[in-house]
Design a protein around this motif. Sequence first.
Motif, PDB file in Angstrom:
ATOM      1  N   ASP A  81      22.387 -45.882 -35.649  1.00  0.00           N
ATOM      2  CA  ASP A  81      21.600 -45.955 -34.293  1.00  0.00           C
ATOM      3  C   ASP A  81      20.512 -44.832 -33.966  1.00  0.00           C
ATOM      4  OD1 ASP A  81      23.493 -47.759 -33.467  1.00  0.00           O
ATOM      5  OD2 ASP A  81      24.653 -46.365 -32.184  1.00  0.00           O
ATOM      6  N   ASP A  82      20.585 -43.636 -34.676  1.00  0.00           N
ATOM      7  CA  ASP A  82      19.628 -42.863 -34.846  1.00  0.00           C
ATOM      8  C   ASP A  82      18.278 -43.144 -35.429  1.00  0.00           C
ATOM      9  OD1 ASP A  82      18.807 -40.215 -34.361  1.00  0.00           O
ATOM     10  OD2 ASP A  82      19.085 -39.363 -36.326  1.00  0.00           O
ATOM     11  N   ASN A  83      18.597 -43.850 -36.658  1.00  0.00           N
ATOM     12  CA  ASN A  83      17.378 -44.565 -37.221  1.00  0.00           C
ATOM     13  C   ASN A  83      16.805 -45.907 -36.442  1.00  0.00           C
ATOM     14  OD1 ASN A  83      16.892 -43.516 -40.181  1.00  0.00           O
ATOM     15  ND2 ASN A  83      19.103 -43.220 -39.774  1.00  0.00           N
ATOM     16  N   ILE A  84      17.500 -46.619 -35.812  1.00  0.00           N
ATOM     17  CA  ILE A  84      17.101 -47.772 -35.013  1.00  0.00           C
ATOM     18  C   ILE A  84      16.036 -46.958 -33.930  1.00  0.00           C
ATOM     19  CG2 ILE A  84      17.805 -49.433 -33.320  1.00  0.00           C
ATOM     20  CD1 ILE A  84      20.096 -50.168 -35.358  1.00  0.00           C
ATOM     21  N   GLN A  85      16.671 -45.969 -33.337  1.00  0.00           N
ATOM     22  CA  GLN A  85      15.971 -45.492 -32.107  1.00  0.00           C
ATOM     23  C   GLN A  85      14.416 -44.929 -32.613  1.00  0.00           C
ATOM     24  OE1 GLN A  85      18.218 -42.394 -30.266  1.00  0.00           O
ATOM     25  NE2 GLN A  85      19.746 -43.648 -29.890  1.00  0.00           N
ATOM     26  N   LYS A  86      14.446 -44.384 -33.935  1.00  0.00           N
ATOM     27  CA  LYS A  86      13.140 -44.226 -34.476  1.00  0.00           C
ATOM     28  C   LYS A  86      12.355 -45.306 -34.444  1.00  0.00           C
ATOM     29  CE  LYS A  86      15.196 -40.194 -37.218  1.00  0.00           C
ATOM     30  NZ  LYS A  86      15.494 -39.503 -38.488  1.00  0.00           N
ATOM     31  N   PHE A  87      12.470 -46.445 -34.690  1.00  0.00           N
ATOM     32  CA  PHE A  87      11.712 -47.584 -34.674  1.00  0.00           C
ATOM     33  C   PHE A  87      10.602 -47.512 -33.675  1.00  0.00           C
ATOM     34  CE2 PHE A  87      14.852 -50.268 -37.514  1.00  0.00           C
ATOM     35  CZ  PHE A  87      14.810 -49.371 -38.459  1.00  0.00           C
ATOM     36  N   GLU A  88      11.143 -46.919 -32.518  1.00  0.00           N
ATOM     37  CA  GLU A  88      10.232 -47.162 -31.327  1.00  0.00           C
ATOM     38  C   GLU A  88       8.975 -46.117 -31.264  1.00  0.00           C
ATOM     39  OE1 GLU A  88      12.752 -45.800 -28.066  1.00  0.00           O
ATOM     40  OE2 GLU A  88      14.278 -47.636 -28.318  1.00  0.00           O
ATOM     41  N   TYR A  89       9.224 -45.217 -32.405  1.00  0.00           N
ATOM     42  CA  TYR A  89       7.912 -44.449 -32.370  1.00  0.00           C
ATOM     43  C   TYR A  89       7.530 -44.115 -33.860  1.00  0.00           C
ATOM     44  CZ  TYR A  89      11.458 -40.641 -33.209  1.00  0.00           C
ATOM     45  OH  TYR A  89      12.727 -40.264 -33.555  1.00  0.00           O
ATOM     46  N   LYS A  90       8.269 -44.680 -34.723  1.00  0.00           N
ATOM     47  CA  LYS A  90       7.733 -44.539 -36.333  1.00  0.00           C
ATOM     48  C   LYS A  90       7.865 -46.071 -36.672  1.00  0.00           C
ATOM     49  CE  LYS A  90       9.175 -40.261 -37.547  1.00  0.00           C
ATOM     50  NZ  LYS A  90       9.977 -39.276 -38.546  1.00  0.00           N
ATOM     51  N   GLY A  91       6.828 -46.313 -37.882  1.00  0.00           N
ATOM     52  CA  GLY A  91       6.935 -47.481 -38.373  1.00  0.00           C
ATOM     53  C   GLY A  91       8.527 -47.651 -39.308  1.00  0.00           C
ATOM     54  N   VAL A  92       8.638 -48.848 -39.462  1.00  0.00           N
ATOM     55  CA  VAL A  92      10.154 -49.092 -40.308  1.00  0.00           C
ATOM     56  C   VAL A  92       9.990 -48.609 -41.624  1.00  0.00           C
ATOM     57  CG1 VAL A  92      11.363 -51.061 -41.451  1.00  0.00           C
ATOM     58  CG2 VAL A  92      10.582 -51.359 -38.976  1.00  0.00           C
ATOM     59  N   GLY A  93       9.008 -48.940 -42.488  1.00  0.00           N
ATOM     60  CA  GLY A  93       8.833 -48.335 -43.739  1.00  0.00           C
ATOM     61  C   GLY A  93       8.918 -46.710 -43.741  1.00  0.00           C
ATOM     62  N   HIS A  94       8.302 -46.121 -42.525  1.00  0.00           N
ATOM     63  CA  HIS A  94       8.437 -44.481 -42.641  1.00  0.00           C
ATOM     64  C   HIS A  94       9.765 -44.002 -42.405  1.00  0.00           C
ATOM     65  CE1 HIS A  94       6.276 -40.728 -40.625  1.00  0.00           C
ATOM     66  NE2 HIS A  94       7.074 -40.460 -41.690  1.00  0.00           N
ATOM     67  N   VAL A  95      10.568 -44.834 -41.492  1.00  0.00           N
ATOM     68  CA  VAL A  95      11.939 -44.375 -41.240  1.00  0.00           C
ATOM     69  C   VAL A  95      12.794 -44.727 -42.471  1.00  0.00           C
ATOM     70  CG1 VAL A  95      13.806 -45.248 -39.957  1.00  0.00           C
ATOM     71  CG2 VAL A  95      11.804 -44.954 -38.928  1.00  0.00           C
ATOM     72  N   ALA A  96      12.563 -45.877 -43.274  1.00  0.00           N
ATOM     73  CA  ALA A  96      13.303 -46.126 -44.679  1.00  0.00           C
ATOM     74  C   ALA A  96      13.018 -44.957 -45.582  1.00  0.00           C
ATOM     75  CB  ALA A  96      12.641 -47.279 -44.993  1.00  0.00           C
ATOM     76  N   LEU A  97      11.774 -44.653 -45.753  1.00  0.00           N
ATOM     77  CA  LEU A  97      11.174 -43.563 -46.820  1.00  0.00           C
ATOM     78  C   LEU A  97      12.011 -42.269 -46.490  1.00  0.00           C
ATOM     79  CD1 LEU A  97       9.382 -42.827 -49.160  1.00  0.00           C
ATOM     80  CD2 LEU A  97       7.687 -42.152 -47.244  1.00  0.00           C
ATOM     81  N   GLU A  98      12.357 -41.959 -45.101  1.00  0.00           N
ATOM     82  CA  GLU A  98      12.872 -40.709 -44.766  1.00  0.00           C
ATOM     83  C   GLU A  98      14.360 -40.647 -44.812  1.00  0.00           C
ATOM     84  OE1 GLU A  98       9.626 -38.616 -41.907  1.00  0.00           O
ATOM     85  OE2 GLU A  98      11.294 -39.805 -41.130  1.00  0.00           O
ATOM     86  N   LEU A  99      15.071 -41.955 -44.813  1.00  0.00           N
ATOM     87  CA  LEU A  99      16.551 -42.084 -44.630  1.00  0.00           C
ATOM     88  C   LEU A  99      17.069 -40.989 -45.559  1.00  0.00           C
ATOM     89  CD1 LEU A  99      18.854 -43.355 -43.369  1.00  0.00           C
ATOM     90  CD2 LEU A  99      18.956 -44.916 -45.421  1.00  0.00           C
ATOM     91  N   SER A 100      17.086 -41.005 -46.923  1.00  0.00           N
ATOM     92  CA  SER A 100      17.736 -40.314 -47.996  1.00  0.00           C
ATOM     93  C   SER A 100      17.288 -38.769 -47.902  1.00  0.00           C
ATOM     94  CB  SER A 100      17.153 -40.604 -49.366  1.00  0.00           C
ATOM     95  OG  SER A 100      17.643 -42.240 -49.565  1.00  0.00           O
ATOM     96  N   GLN A 101      16.332 -38.308 -47.428  1.00  0.00           N
ATOM     97  CA  GLN A 101      15.956 -37.007 -47.204  1.00  0.00           C
ATOM     98  C   GLN A 101      16.779 -36.390 -45.857  1.00  0.00           C
ATOM     99  OE1 GLN A 101      12.178 -35.754 -47.287  1.00  0.00           O
ATOM    100  NE2 GLN A 101      12.557 -33.706 -46.545  1.00  0.00           N
ATOM    101  N   ASN A 102      16.591 -37.056 -44.846  1.00  0.00           N
ATOM    102  CA  ASN A 102      16.828 -36.719 -43.349  1.00  0.00           C
ATOM    103  C   ASN A 102      18.463 -36.623 -43.474  1.00  0.00           C
ATOM    104  OD1 ASN A 102      14.455 -36.360 -42.754  1.00  0.00           O
ATOM    105  ND2 ASN A 102      14.336 -38.100 -41.487  1.00  0.00           N
ATOM    106  N   TYR A 103      19.202 -37.712 -44.020  1.00  0.00           N
ATOM    107  CA  TYR A 103      20.767 -37.751 -43.882  1.00  0.00           C
ATOM    108  C   TYR A 103      21.387 -37.254 -45.207  1.00  0.00           C
ATOM    109  CZ  TYR A 103      19.065 -39.908 -39.919  1.00  0.00           C
ATOM    110  OH  TYR A 103      18.514 -40.359 -38.648  1.00  0.00           O
ATOM    111  N   ARG A 104      20.767 -36.469 -46.268  1.00  0.00           N
ATOM    112  CA  ARG A 104      21.612 -35.925 -47.389  1.00  0.00           C
ATOM    113  C   ARG A 104      22.702 -35.127 -47.114  1.00  0.00           C
ATOM    114  NH1 ARG A 104      16.723 -32.638 -46.991  1.00  0.00           N
ATOM    115  NH2 ARG A 104      17.090 -30.489 -47.204  1.00  0.00           N
TER     116      ARG A 104
END
Length: 283
Positions: free
Chosen positions: A145-168
């Motif tokens: 849910d946290d990542n889906i909310q980010k789609f509102e103000y970030k590109g999908v690719g940007h959110v995908a790129l950050e996933l591994s780092q932000n939730y490590r």
Amino acid sequence: MKGNGKILYHYCSVETFFNIIKGANLWLSDIAKSNDYQECMVCREIVNERIKEYLKNDIKSMEAWENWYKNGVEVNSSIRTFCVCFSESEDQLSQWRGYAQDGKGIAIGFDKKILEELNLISEYHIAFGKVIYNKSEEYVKEIVDDNIQKFEYKGVGHVALELSQNYRMKFPFIKNPGFEEEREWRAVVCSQVGNYNIPSSDKILFSKIKYRTSNDKLIPYIEMNFEKIKQNIIKEILLGPKSEVEIEDVVNFLKFCGYYENVEGGYNSNSPISIKKSVTSYR
């Protein structure tokens, strides 16, 4: 056998017990070298699949997610996760067999409340908590849910790129259900490979990354030093069902290493640290 909930047990060999007590150190080893090759991947891949399910009707977004998700995993491959494990279970046969020299080793009981203070040091580098095996829906849903909310103000690719780092710091706490009987808690540190300082507190100090050998592997690890609180953090020592170590020798060794300094009213095998033999009938 279930413990009292206040103590968590680290099962180990006699040699490891000796080094932990003498140096007031626990070693957090690279989780990628553990006996579960899916470590940290289980949670991340569940999150990945749930988000792909959310994007399935948008081909362009789906392609962006898949491409940048893979890139994010690769980019963050230099960030290692280090871990030391504890069990809720006191005198558990499977733990003796798997982690304590087939019953010849020792289990060290640590104060859970003190270990929980690790969460106050640095939310971006250090975490302590209970491993989830089956009831992971709510845990995963929060990340999704946290990542889906980010789609509102970030590109999908940007959110995908950050996933591994932000939730490590979240990924290491979901594990394959096949390991459920271990009833595991773990202390986790994430760090870039190299000569980096790990945040510490006034009670617990973390070393930079070091290396050791084990089973023909080079293992990166971090030392967690509890010298300043060693008289408080260890509550119990349990000798394995096949252990040849004498209780009296443990008492004398603890005295030699300073665990009884300034203890009022004397010390023995019952107080202030309980030292006893396993009651498991295993030989």
